[in-house]
Design a protein around this motif. Structure first.
Motif, PDB file in Angstrom:
ATOM      1  N   ASN A  94     -42.775  54.779  15.282  1.00  0.00           N
ATOM      2  CA  ASN A  94     -43.949  55.096  14.476  1.00  0.00           C
ATOM      3  C   ASN A  94     -44.784  53.850  14.182  1.00  0.00           C
ATOM      4  O   ASN A  94     -46.011  53.924  14.118  1.00  0.00           O
ATOM      5  CB  ASN A  94     -43.549  55.786  13.174  1.00  0.00           C
ATOM      6  CG  ASN A  94     -43.156  57.222  13.387  1.00  0.00           C
ATOM      7  OD1 ASN A  94     -43.572  57.841  14.366  1.00  0.00           O
ATOM      8  ND2 ASN A  94     -42.342  57.755  12.498  1.00  0.00           N
ATOM      9  N   ARG A  95     -44.116  52.719  14.023  1.00  0.00           N
ATOM     10  CA  ARG A  95     -44.844  51.468  13.796  1.00  0.00           C
ATOM     11  C   ARG A  95     -45.706  51.126  15.018  1.00  0.00           C
ATOM     12  O   ARG A  95     -46.834  50.660  14.886  1.00  0.00           O
ATOM     13  CB  ARG A  95     -43.858  50.331  13.509  1.00  0.00           C
ATOM     14  CG  ARG A  95     -44.349  49.429  12.418  1.00  0.00           C
ATOM     15  CD  ARG A  95     -43.374  48.353  12.045  1.00  0.00           C
ATOM     16  NE  ARG A  95     -42.155  48.910  11.477  1.00  0.00           N
ATOM     17  CZ  ARG A  95     -40.933  48.424  11.704  1.00  0.00           C
ATOM     18  NH1 ARG A  95     -40.772  47.383  12.476  1.00  0.00           N
ATOM     19  NH2 ARG A  95     -39.878  48.974  11.151  1.00  0.00           N
ATOM     20  N   ILE A 144     -46.841  53.366  17.339  1.00  0.00           N
ATOM     21  CA  ILE A 144     -47.881  54.386  17.502  1.00  0.00           C
ATOM     22  C   ILE A 144     -49.013  54.211  16.497  1.00  0.00           C
ATOM     23  O   ILE A 144     -50.175  54.421  16.819  1.00  0.00           O
ATOM     24  CB  ILE A 144     -47.257  55.797  17.400  1.00  0.00           C
ATOM     25  CG1 ILE A 144     -46.367  56.052  18.608  1.00  0.00           C
ATOM     26  CG2 ILE A 144     -48.337  56.865  17.309  1.00  0.00           C
ATOM     27  CD1 ILE A 144     -45.549  57.311  18.524  1.00  0.00           C
ATOM     28  N   HIS A 145     -48.699  53.791  15.272  1.00  0.00           N
ATOM     29  CA  HIS A 145     -49.701  53.660  14.224  1.00  0.00           C
ATOM     30  C   HIS A 145     -50.131  52.213  13.986  1.00  0.00           C
ATOM     31  O   HIS A 145     -50.684  51.897  12.930  1.00  0.00           O
ATOM     32  CB  HIS A 145     -49.194  54.276  12.923  1.00  0.00           C
ATOM     33  CG  HIS A 145     -48.865  55.730  13.064  1.00  0.00           C
ATOM     34  ND1 HIS A 145     -49.817  56.690  13.298  1.00  0.00           N
ATOM     35  CD2 HIS A 145     -47.681  56.385  13.050  1.00  0.00           C
ATOM     36  CE1 HIS A 145     -49.241  57.874  13.409  1.00  0.00           C
ATOM     37  NE2 HIS A 145     -47.945  57.715  13.266  1.00  0.00           N
ATOM     38  N   ASP A 146     -49.904  51.344  14.974  1.00  0.00           N
ATOM     39  CA  ASP A 146     -50.283  49.935  14.878  1.00  0.00           C
ATOM     40  C   ASP A 146     -51.799  49.811  14.708  1.00  0.00           C
ATOM     41  O   ASP A 146     -52.570  50.487  15.379  1.00  0.00           O
ATOM     42  CB  ASP A 146     -49.835  49.209  16.144  1.00  0.00           C
ATOM     43  CG  ASP A 146     -50.101  47.725  16.092  1.00  0.00           C
ATOM     44  OD1 ASP A 146     -50.406  47.202  15.008  1.00  0.00           O
ATOM     45  OD2 ASP A 146     -49.987  47.081  17.152  1.00  0.00           O
ATOM     46  N   LYS A 147     -52.235  48.947  13.804  1.00  0.00           N
ATOM     47  CA  LYS A 147     -53.663  48.784  13.539  1.00  0.00           C
ATOM     48  C   LYS A 147     -54.377  48.047  14.672  1.00  0.00           C
ATOM     49  O   LYS A 147     -55.598  48.084  14.773  1.00  0.00           O
ATOM     50  CB  LYS A 147     -53.860  48.049  12.227  1.00  0.00           C
ATOM     51  CG  LYS A 147     -53.292  48.822  11.053  1.00  0.00           C
ATOM     52  CD  LYS A 147     -54.017  48.512   9.788  1.00  0.00           C
ATOM     53  CE  LYS A 147     -53.426  49.158   8.578  1.00  0.00           C
ATOM     54  NZ  LYS A 147     -53.167  50.535   8.623  1.00  0.00           N
ATOM     55  N   LYS A 201     -56.060  55.714  21.078  1.00  0.00           N
ATOM     56  CA  LYS A 201     -54.793  56.416  21.274  1.00  0.00           C
ATOM     57  C   LYS A 201     -55.132  57.827  21.742  1.00  0.00           C
ATOM     58  O   LYS A 201     -55.956  58.506  21.137  1.00  0.00           O
ATOM     59  CB  LYS A 201     -54.018  56.448  19.965  1.00  0.00           C
ATOM     60  CG  LYS A 201     -52.786  57.312  19.991  1.00  0.00           C
ATOM     61  CD  LYS A 201     -51.983  57.220  18.712  1.00  0.00           C
ATOM     62  CE  LYS A 201     -52.741  57.680  17.517  1.00  0.00           C
ATOM     63  NZ  LYS A 201     -51.949  57.726  16.299  1.00  0.00           N
ATOM     64  N   TYR A 212     -47.997  59.742  24.526  1.00  0.00           N
ATOM     65  CA  TYR A 212     -49.083  58.977  23.926  1.00  0.00           C
ATOM     66  C   TYR A 212     -49.492  57.882  24.906  1.00  0.00           C
ATOM     67  O   TYR A 212     -48.649  57.226  25.506  1.00  0.00           O
ATOM     68  CB  TYR A 212     -48.634  58.298  22.630  1.00  0.00           C
ATOM     69  CG  TYR A 212     -48.314  59.242  21.510  1.00  0.00           C
ATOM     70  CD1 TYR A 212     -49.325  59.854  20.784  1.00  0.00           C
ATOM     71  CD2 TYR A 212     -47.000  59.512  21.160  1.00  0.00           C
ATOM     72  CE1 TYR A 212     -49.032  60.715  19.742  1.00  0.00           C
ATOM     73  CE2 TYR A 212     -46.702  60.371  20.122  1.00  0.00           C
ATOM     74  CZ  TYR A 212     -47.727  60.968  19.422  1.00  0.00           C
ATOM     75  OH  TYR A 212     -47.439  61.820  18.393  1.00  0.00           O
ATOM     76  N   LEU A 230     -51.570  54.434  24.708  1.00  0.00           N
ATOM     77  CA  LEU A 230     -52.087  53.497  23.709  1.00  0.00           C
ATOM     78  C   LEU A 230     -52.781  52.318  24.379  1.00  0.00           C
ATOM     79  O   LEU A 230     -52.208  51.678  25.255  1.00  0.00           O
ATOM     80  CB  LEU A 230     -50.937  52.976  22.844  1.00  0.00           C
ATOM     81  CG  LEU A 230     -49.996  54.038  22.262  1.00  0.00           C
ATOM     82  CD1 LEU A 230     -48.771  53.379  21.663  1.00  0.00           C
ATOM     83  CD2 LEU A 230     -50.712  54.875  21.238  1.00  0.00           C
ATOM     84  N   LYS A 261     -43.895  61.659  23.872  1.00  0.00           N
ATOM     85  CA  LYS A 261     -44.292  62.320  22.631  1.00  0.00           C
ATOM     86  C   LYS A 261     -43.079  62.875  21.893  1.00  0.00           C
ATOM     87  O   LYS A 261     -43.042  62.894  20.678  1.00  0.00           O
ATOM     88  CB  LYS A 261     -45.289  63.443  22.926  1.00  0.00           C
ATOM     89  CG  LYS A 261     -45.890  64.009  21.673  1.00  0.00           C
ATOM     90  CD  LYS A 261     -47.024  64.950  21.963  1.00  0.00           C
ATOM     91  CE  LYS A 261     -47.565  65.466  20.645  1.00  0.00           C
ATOM     92  NZ  LYS A 261     -48.448  66.583  20.842  1.00  0.00           N
TER      93      LYS A 261
END
Length: 89
Positions: A11-12, A14-17, A22, A61, A63, A75
């Motif tokens: 999750n870190r 996938i949701h990296d700033k 994405k 995903y 990215l 996924k």
């Protein structure tokens, strides 16, 4: 690594700033490139022999990072974790 630790790290990523874009590629979509999961190494696309087209075989995903780097991640976290742990044996 336990499944919970794996999910947190995944999750870190996938949701990296730092990710510029994405996308979720669904099974059956057409793709220009062949994708492999960056975590478990599973091929996420297949080539259709008759036409030479690349078709997504597993939802994943895609990215993009600011530089020329990009990665794909399965996924479904459970099958990815199972393949990841089996790969180490």
């Amino acid at each position: 690594m336990t499944y919970e630790q794996y999910k947190r790290k995944r999750n870190r990523v996938i949701h990296d700033k730092g990710i510029t874009s994405k996308r979720v590629l669904k099974s059956g979509d057409k793709s220009r490139h062949f994708h492999i999961c960056g975590i478990c190494g599973k091929p996420l696309c297949k080539v259709v022999p008759k036409t030479g087209a690349i078709v997504v075989s597993s939802a994943h995903y895609f990215l993009n990072y600011p530089s020329f780097m990009h990665t794909s991640i399965c996924k479904d976290p459970k099958s990815c974790y199972k393949r990841y742990t089996d790969r180490g044996k």
